[in-house]
Design an enzyme around this catalytic site. Structure first.
Site: not given
Length: 481
Positions: A197, A314, A391
């Site tokens: 990330s 995600e 995510h």
């Protein structure tokens, strides 16, 4: 030393004599852990909003049995997928090392992975149990986790303040690794910088920076993006934040408020206005990032092999888990939901595609003429809890920590251990210097990618078209784990 007793490393004391000084960690079985080692002076007082200052040699043995302070005082959200403990204290510029425990006579230099945590450059914690490096140490890799300044203190665009302080912190941490890691059994000539990330974005920023040369030799970016912060958007946000705090948006103004107060104000501002507060991060236009990340990747880091990718969903995961045995009344509704998701994927209009997957393609294009190769992956295993390959959920698989605290809440009670074994082995092999078994990225449409955990398919396969949802290319030579 500003520590927390609840995060003690178990085991018997073990001492290392490094250029930084004598450091005492803990040994458990075949693993040694050294936690909370300061690599820079605490960024407080006159050092707040200043470039990081190298930590002097420890005058006395340093107790590295507990995690050090985190730059995060207030989590970005009340509940996060990754467990992100906040540890109080001023010495936030610290790192932890997990290394194989071997007899000195038998020790050979091990490759090193330096891990940068995520958190939108506003939050996150190097003390997360999901970043436990014991599986890497088990497999002959030294794992280093790094803390760096976040939010206003790390990335605010203020007069008389050096830009990109968070990146400067990371560069200094990499210098510390170069100078000291051999004492812990690591090889300073085989350092991989990796992150997820915001951490993955930091990896791409360091790779594209003229300042990154010589500090690392391989790079891994998980769910990283190439977005850089615009000056106008950053200054506008800082003005609104200053108004909320009742201070001018200056070094003196923000310096009159504690880090915790500022981080809480960021959270309050977001909650109050449903605002996009993700405007603090790598800034383009200084000595660290003179040009955009995409342009910089076309010039720098061409001798550094790169592995990067994204999860299949995600931030586009389903709002609720899918029932594997729906009632007849729900069957049609679930089928419609799946069809809508498939259509969005095919159109390439999701946040996953426009922000994360597009970044992978842009990076591959920028590095098309690089001397070192680029490889892509896609994590496709759908969590039964979250309803998609969302995510962060690939981290426990890459770290092989499926039963770490918080994993069951994100992955369910029975995540596939064989998938974790495959993904972890691929990452370990890359850090060791091995070439991935799947085809390299070329920067063309339909680039191949290692596809992990595709529903109904092999645990991992060599597929094409993963990063080209509009014009898919048939897979050639699909390879199962």
């Amino acid at each position: 030393m500003d520590r927390t007793d609840s995060l003690d490393a178990p085991g018997e004391p073990v001492t290392v004599h490094a250029p930084a000084g004598t450091i005492i960690g803990r040994r458990t079985g075949r693993t040694r852990r050294f936690l909370g080692i300061p690599f820079a002076e605490a960024p407080t007082g006159a050092r707040r909003f200043a470039a990081p200052v190298r930590r002097g040699r420890f005058p006395e043995p340093f107790d590295a049995s507990r995690h050090g302070a985190t730059a995060q005082c207030v989590p970005l959200f009340a509940t996060t997928t990754v467990p992100e403990p906040s540890v109080p204290g001023d010495d936030v510029l610290n790192l932890g090392i997990v290394t194989p425990a071997t007899d000195a006579d038998d020790r050979v230099p091990f490759p090193v992975m330096v891990w940068i945590h995520g958190g939108a450059f506003l939050a996150g914690s190097q003390a997360s149990p999901w970043y436990d490096g014991r599986a890497f140490a088990r497999d002959g890799v030294v794992c280093v986790t790094v803390g760096y300044r976040l939010g206003v203190d790390g990335f605010a665009l203020l007069d008389d303040v050096p830009t990109n302080l968070g990146l400067r912190d990371l560069l200094l941490a990499l210098d510390w690794v170069q100078e000291n890691i051999a004492a812990f059994g690591g090889d300073p000539d085989r350092v991989t910088v990796a992150g997820q990330s915001a951490g993955g974005a930091a990896v791409l920023a360091l790779l594209s920076s003229p300042a990154g040369g010589g500090r690392f030799h391989r790079a891994v970016s998980l769910s990283g993006v190439t977005h850089d912060v615009g000056a106008d958007a950053a200054r506008d946000f800082l003005c609104r934040l200053g108004n909320r705090l009742g201070v001018p948006p200056t070094r003196a103004g923000f310096g009159s408020r504690t880090v915790e107060h500022i981080q809480q104000a960021v959270i309050d501002l977001r909650d109050e206005r449903d605002d996009n507060t993700l405007v603090l991060g790598p800034f383009v236009g200084d000595d660290i990032l003179p040009v955009s990340l995409t342009d910089g990747l076309g010039v720098h880091g061409h001798d550094i092999p790169l592995l990067l990718g994204a999860t299949g969903d995600e931030f586009d995961g389903a709002a609720a888990p899918r029932d594997p045995h729906p009632s007849p009344s729900r069957t049609a509704e679930l089928a419609a939901d799946l069809a809508a998701e498939a259509a969005a994927r095919a159109a390439g209009t999701r946040v996953t595609d426009t922000l994360f997957r597009a970044a992978c393609q842009r990076v591959a294009v920028s590095r098309r003429d690089a001397a070192a190769d680029t490889w892509l992956y896609s994590f496709e295993w759908p969590s039964p809890v979250l309803g998609g390959a969302t995510h962060c959920i690939d981290i426990p698989f890459f770290f092989d920590v499926l039963y770490a605290p918080g994993a069951a809440e994100a992955l369910g009670p029975n995540p596939p251990a064989e998938l974790a074994g495959s993904m972890h082995a691929d990452l370990v092999g890359f850090v060791r210097g091995q070439e991935p078994t799947w085809a390299r990225a070329t920067g063309a449409l339909g680039d191949p990618a290692r596809e992990y955990g595709r529903p109904g398919g092999a645990l991992a396969a060599d597929t094409a078209g993963v990063f080209d949802p509009v014009v898919p290319t048939p897979s050639e030579g699909a390879e199962a784990c």
